[in-house]
Motif scaffolding. Structure first.
Motif, PDB file in Angstrom:
ATOM      1  N   ALA A 156       0.838  -1.213   0.000  1.00 13.17           N
ATOM      2  CA  ALA A 156       0.000   0.000   0.000  1.00 13.17           C
ATOM      3  C   ALA A 156       0.872   1.261   0.000  1.00 13.17           C
ATOM      4  O   ALA A 156       0.558   2.237  -0.675  1.00 13.17           O
ATOM      5  N   CYS A 157       1.969   1.221   0.756  1.00 15.07           N
ATOM      6  CA  CYS A 157       2.894   2.363   0.793  1.00 15.07           C
ATOM      7  C   CYS A 157       3.537   2.552  -0.582  1.00 15.07           C
ATOM      8  O   CYS A 157       3.594   3.668  -1.090  1.00 15.07           O
ATOM      9  N   CYS A 158       3.999   1.463  -1.194  1.00 10.69           N
ATOM     10  CA  CYS A 158       4.614   1.574  -2.526  1.00 10.69           C
ATOM     11  C   CYS A 158       3.626   2.118  -3.545  1.00 10.69           C
ATOM     12  O   CYS A 158       3.992   2.945  -4.387  1.00 10.69           O
ATOM     13  N   GLN A 159       2.389   1.694  -3.460  1.00  9.52           N
ATOM     14  CA  GLN A 159       1.370   2.209  -4.376  1.00  9.52           C
ATOM     15  C   GLN A 159       1.213   3.724  -4.191  1.00  9.52           C
ATOM     16  O   GLN A 159       1.148   4.478  -5.154  1.00  9.52           O
ATOM     17  N   ARG A 160       1.191   4.183  -2.946  1.00  4.10           N
ATOM     18  CA  ARG A 160       1.089   5.618  -2.647  1.00  4.10           C
ATOM     19  C   ARG A 160       2.289   6.354  -3.219  1.00  4.10           C
ATOM     20  O   ARG A 160       2.153   7.433  -3.783  1.00  4.10           O
ATOM     21  N   ILE A 161       3.491   5.786  -3.039  1.00  3.60           N
ATOM     22  CA  ILE A 161       4.712   6.417  -3.549  1.00  3.60           C
ATOM     23  C   ILE A 161       4.633   6.555  -5.069  1.00  3.60           C
ATOM     24  O   ILE A 161       5.012   7.581  -5.626  1.00  3.60           O
ATOM     25  N   ARG A 162       4.107   5.540  -5.732  1.00  4.07           N
ATOM     26  CA  ARG A 162       4.030   5.575  -7.199  1.00  4.07           C
ATOM     27  C   ARG A 162       3.014   6.583  -7.715  1.00  4.07           C
ATOM     28  O   ARG A 162       3.208   7.163  -8.779  1.00  4.07           O
ATOM     29  N   VAL A 163       1.919   6.815  -6.996  1.00  2.00           N
ATOM     30  CA  VAL A 163       0.864   7.691  -7.518  1.00  2.00           C
ATOM     31  C   VAL A 163       0.892   9.121  -6.963  1.00  2.00           C
ATOM     32  O   VAL A 163       0.213   9.991  -7.477  1.00  2.00           O
ATOM     33  N   SER A 164       1.682   9.356  -5.918  1.00  2.00           N
ATOM     34  CA  SER A 164       1.700  10.686  -5.313  1.00  2.00           C
ATOM     35  C   SER A 164       2.326  11.716  -6.243  1.00  2.00           C
ATOM     36  O   SER A 164       3.254  11.423  -6.990  1.00  2.00           O
ATOM     37  N   HIS A 165       1.805  12.925  -6.160  1.00  2.00           N
ATOM     38  CA  HIS A 165       2.303  14.044  -6.965  1.00  2.00           C
ATOM     39  C   HIS A 165       3.423  14.763  -6.210  1.00  2.00           C
ATOM     40  O   HIS A 165       3.222  15.211  -5.082  1.00  2.00           O
ATOM     41  N   ILE A 166       4.564  14.884  -6.860  1.00  2.00           N
ATOM     42  CA  ILE A 166       5.723  15.546  -6.253  1.00  2.00           C
ATOM     43  C   ILE A 166       5.367  16.959  -5.805  1.00  2.00           C
ATOM     44  O   ILE A 166       5.794  17.412  -4.760  1.00  2.00           O
ATOM     45  N   LYS A 189      13.131  21.731   9.099  1.00  2.00           N
ATOM     46  CA  LYS A 189      13.001  20.984  10.356  1.00  2.00           C
ATOM     47  C   LYS A 189      12.776  19.494  10.078  1.00  2.00           C
ATOM     48  O   LYS A 189      13.392  18.631  10.694  1.00  2.00           O
ATOM     49  N   LEU A 190      11.894  19.187   9.141  1.00  2.00           N
ATOM     50  CA  LEU A 190      11.629  17.797   8.782  1.00  2.00           C
ATOM     51  C   LEU A 190      12.834  17.183   8.076  1.00  2.00           C
ATOM     52  O   LEU A 190      13.198  16.031   8.327  1.00  2.00           O
ATOM     53  N   ALA A 191      13.476  17.946   7.204  1.00  2.00           N
ATOM     54  CA  ALA A 191      14.625  17.448   6.444  1.00  2.00           C
ATOM     55  C   ALA A 191      15.749  16.990   7.362  1.00  2.00           C
ATOM     56  O   ALA A 191      16.492  16.058   7.032  1.00  2.00           O
ATOM     57  N   ALA A 192      15.877  17.608   8.525  1.00  2.00           N
ATOM     58  CA  ALA A 192      16.928  17.241   9.473  1.00  2.00           C
ATOM     59  C   ALA A 192      16.772  15.806   9.960  1.00  2.00           C
ATOM     60  O   ALA A 192      17.751  15.181  10.395  1.00  2.00           O
ATOM     61  N   PHE A 193      15.576  15.250   9.877  1.00  2.00           N
ATOM     62  CA  PHE A 193      15.320  13.895  10.360  1.00  2.00           C
ATOM     63  C   PHE A 193      15.350  12.839   9.251  1.00  2.00           C
ATOM     64  O   PHE A 193      15.154  11.662   9.507  1.00  2.00           O
ATOM     65  N   ILE A 194      15.569  13.285   8.016  1.00  2.00           N
ATOM     66  CA  ILE A 194      15.475  12.382   6.872  1.00  2.00           C
ATOM     67  C   ILE A 194      16.853  11.936   6.410  1.00  2.00           C
ATOM     68  O   ILE A 194      17.737  12.754   6.167  1.00  2.00           O
ATOM     69  N   ASN A 195      17.019  10.614   6.279  1.00  2.00           N
ATOM     70  CA  ASN A 195      18.224  10.046   5.686  1.00  2.00           C
ATOM     71  C   ASN A 195      17.945   9.962   4.181  1.00  2.00           C
ATOM     72  O   ASN A 195      17.224   9.074   3.723  1.00  2.00           O
ATOM     73  N   VAL A 196      18.477  10.903   3.431  1.00  2.00           N
ATOM     74  CA  VAL A 196      18.156  11.038   2.013  1.00  2.00           C
ATOM     75  C   VAL A 196      18.460   9.756   1.245  1.00  2.00           C
ATOM     76  O   VAL A 196      17.642   9.300   0.444  1.00  2.00           O
ATOM     77  N   ASN A 197      19.606   9.152   1.482  1.00  2.00           N
ATOM     78  CA  ASN A 197      19.969   7.947   0.739  1.00  2.00           C
ATOM     79  C   ASN A 197      18.997   6.805   1.026  1.00  2.00           C
ATOM     80  O   ASN A 197      18.628   6.049   0.128  1.00  2.00           O
ATOM     81  N   ARG A 198      18.553   6.677   2.274  1.00  2.00           N
ATOM     82  CA  ARG A 198      17.580   5.636   2.621  1.00  2.00           C
ATOM     83  C   ARG A 198      16.239   5.899   1.922  1.00  2.00           C
ATOM     84  O   ARG A 198      15.626   4.981   1.380  1.00  2.00           O
ATOM     85  N   GLU A 249      12.900   4.178  -4.892  1.00  2.00           N
ATOM     86  CA  GLU A 249      13.280   3.406  -6.076  1.00  2.00           C
ATOM     87  C   GLU A 249      12.897   1.937  -5.917  1.00  2.00           C
ATOM     88  O   GLU A 249      12.546   1.279  -6.893  1.00  2.00           O
ATOM     89  N   GLY A 250      12.928   1.418  -4.690  1.00  2.00           N
ATOM     90  CA  GLY A 250      12.503   0.047  -4.428  1.00  2.00           C
ATOM     91  C   GLY A 250      11.024  -0.157  -4.705  1.00  2.00           C
ATOM     92  O   GLY A 250      10.568  -1.280  -4.941  1.00  2.00           O
ATOM     93  N   CYS A 251      10.270   0.923  -4.680  1.00  2.00           N
ATOM     94  CA  CYS A 251       8.834   0.870  -4.987  1.00  2.00           C
ATOM     95  C   CYS A 251       8.560   1.122  -6.477  1.00  2.00           C
ATOM     96  O   CYS A 251       7.416   1.198  -6.890  1.00  2.00           O
TER      97      CYS A 251
END
Length: 82
Positions: free
Chosen positions: A29-39, A49-58, A64-66
């Protein structure tokens, strides 16, 4: 898309993909959301603030795995991909 449609899209994505925050792999369900979401709906929500918590490579590996491609040097909110 309207602001309310983007808000709903973000809400659905957060709900579908919440387990990955706790280290779990993305669900179908998450992969489906990733595929259809609008950038254009997702990126404005990536604040410094949110970006500080995100591991970009992960995140790139998860996306891409989705089955969705992530361009090099792509700017999304406060993040730029390597």
């Amino acid at each position: 898309l309207s602001p309310s449609q983007c808000s709903e899209e973000r809400r659905l994505g957060v709900n579908a993909c919440k387990p990955i925050v706790y280290g779990q792999p993305p669900s179908p369900a998450c992969c489906q959301r990733i595929r259809v979401s609008h950038i254009e709906c997702v990126c404005p929500a990536i604040t410094p603030k949110l970006a500080a918590f995100i591991n970009v490579n992960r995140v790139i590996r998860l996306i891409e795995g989705c089955g969705r491609r992530v361009s090099r040097h792509f700017k999304c909110g406060s993040i730029t991909t390597p």
